[in-house]
Design a protein around this motif. Structure first.
Motif, mmCIF file in Angstrom:
data_model
loop_
_atom_site.group_PDB
_atom_site.id
_atom_site.type_symbol
_atom_site.label_atom_id
_atom_site.label_comp_id
_atom_site.label_asym_id
_atom_site.label_seq_id
_atom_site.Cartn_x
_atom_site.Cartn_y
_atom_site.Cartn_z
ATOM 1 N N GLU A 85 0.837 -1.202 0.000
ATOM 2 C CA GLU A 85 0.000 0.000 0.000
ATOM 3 C C GLU A 85 0.875 1.257 0.000
ATOM 4 O OE1 GLU A 85 -2.984 0.235 3.024
ATOM 5 O OE2 GLU A 85 -3.900 -1.668 2.425
ATOM 6 N N ALA A 86 1.964 1.225 0.732
ATOM 7 C CA ALA A 86 2.874 2.380 0.768
ATOM 8 C C ALA A 86 3.464 2.636 -0.617
ATOM 9 C CB ALA A 86 3.981 2.151 1.799
ATOM 10 N N ALA A 89 0.886 4.164 -2.873
ATOM 11 C CA ALA A 89 0.725 5.594 -2.590
ATOM 12 C C ALA A 89 1.850 6.399 -3.244
ATOM 13 C CB ALA A 89 0.698 5.830 -1.080
ATOM 14 N N GLU A 110 -6.739 12.725 -2.007
ATOM 15 C CA GLU A 110 -6.768 11.289 -1.708
ATOM 16 C C GLU A 110 -5.364 10.694 -1.745
ATOM 17 O OE1 GLU A 110 -9.672 8.936 -3.964
ATOM 18 O OE2 GLU A 110 -10.778 10.812 -4.259
ATOM 19 N N TRP A 112 -2.550 12.329 -1.478
ATOM 20 C CA TRP A 112 -1.760 12.922 -0.406
ATOM 21 C C TRP A 112 -2.068 12.242 0.933
ATOM 22 C CZ3 TRP A 112 2.542 15.428 -0.608
ATOM 23 C CH2 TRP A 112 3.044 16.030 0.540
ATOM 24 N N ALA A 113 -3.337 11.942 1.173
ATOM 25 C CA ALA A 113 -3.719 11.269 2.420
ATOM 26 C C ALA A 113 -3.095 9.876 2.500
ATOM 27 C CB ALA A 113 -5.244 11.175 2.522
ATOM 28 N N GLN A 114 -3.034 9.174 1.392
ATOM 29 C CA GLN A 114 -2.404 7.853 1.381
ATOM 30 C C GLN A 114 -0.901 7.954 1.631
ATOM 31 O OE1 GLN A 114 -3.731 4.670 1.292
ATOM 32 N NE2 GLN A 114 -5.511 5.932 1.767
ATOM 33 N N ARG A 116 0.554 10.350 3.322
ATOM 34 C CA ARG A 116 0.663 10.734 4.731
ATOM 35 C C ARG A 116 0.490 9.534 5.655
ATOM 36 N NH1 ARG A 116 3.315 14.272 6.738
ATOM 37 N NH2 ARG A 116 2.534 16.256 7.271
ATOM 38 N N LYS A 117 -0.370 8.609 5.238
ATOM 39 C CA LYS A 117 -0.648 7.419 6.041
ATOM 40 C C LYS A 117 0.569 6.506 6.155
ATOM 41 C CE LYS A 117 -3.627 3.322 5.825
ATOM 42 N NZ LYS A 117 -4.699 2.673 5.062
ATOM 43 N N HIS A 118 1.396 6.465 5.111
ATOM 44 C CA HIS A 118 2.474 5.479 5.033
ATOM 45 C C HIS A 118 3.885 6.017 5.244
ATOM 46 C CE1 HIS A 118 -0.209 2.273 3.877
ATOM 47 N NE2 HIS A 118 -0.786 3.112 3.040
ATOM 48 N N TYR A 119 4.060 7.333 5.186
ATOM 49 C CA TYR A 119 5.403 7.896 5.260
ATOM 50 C C TYR A 119 5.469 9.015 6.290
ATOM 51 C CZ TYR A 119 5.999 5.337 0.898
ATOM 52 O OH TYR A 119 6.055 4.344 -0.039
ATOM 53 N N ASP A 120 6.627 9.155 6.937
ATOM 54 C CA ASP A 120 6.819 10.270 7.868
ATOM 55 C C ASP A 120 7.231 11.521 7.072
ATOM 56 O OD1 ASP A 120 9.667 10.248 7.424
ATOM 57 O OD2 ASP A 120 9.978 8.910 9.137
#
Length: 161
Positions: A85-86, A89, A110, A112-114, A116-120
């Motif tokens: 998934e990362a 994204a 959408e 960008w949110a993905q 943000r979910k997977h990366y610092d």
């Protein structure tokens, strides 16, 4: 199609290339996985039709341990099961960041949110920087007709300092 000019044989071109390579070192030394860096660079290069960069990033991905299946499926990543998934994204960001002229808003909320979910934050900055740098590299190589096929993994490692 013959190359139009040898950028590296030109004093300005060589100086620019060295600085460009130094900028890429910041990304290379980041915590963004090397595999993700190469997959993103490969996807943007495919979109931009840059034979030199497709050659480079295909070979660098393989040298970094990526499998032929994953490398071959980058162009169809949405229709495959081999990417996390990362990575999906990151590939979506690469596509939207490369096709800016095709989308009014550039990178979607959408996507960008993905990301943000997977990366610092550091990885996001590195990811955005990879997209920007590879698009610049693609334009340089396409404009001067730099052809793919002769790249050897690591051939520019000593160029940056």
């Amino acid at each position: 199609m013959e190359p139009r000019i040898d950028m590296m044989a030109n004093e300005i071109g060589a100086k620019f290339a060295k600085r460009f390579a130094n900028a890429s070192l910041v990304i290379h030394h980041s915590t963004l996985p090397k595999s993700t860096q190469e997959l993103v660079s490969l996807r943007a290069s495919q979109i931009n039709g840059c034979g030199w960069c497709v050659d480079m990033h295909t070979k660098e991905a393989a040298a970094a341990g990526d499998t032929p299946v994953r490398i071959n499926l980058v162009a169809a990543w949405r229709e495959s099961t081999v990417f996390t998934e990362a990575e999906q994204a990151a590939l979506a960001l690469a596509e939207e960041g490369t096709r800016l002229a095709d989308a009014n808003l550039g990178v979607s909320d959408e996507t960008w949110a993905q990301v943000r979910k997977h990366y610092d934050d550091d990885q996001i900055v590195a990811l955005v920087s990879v997209v920007a740098l590879i698009n610049a590299a693609n334009r340089l190589a396409v404009i001067v007709h730099q052809q793919g096929g002769s790249y050897e993994p690591g051939m520019f490692d000593s160029f940056a300092s």
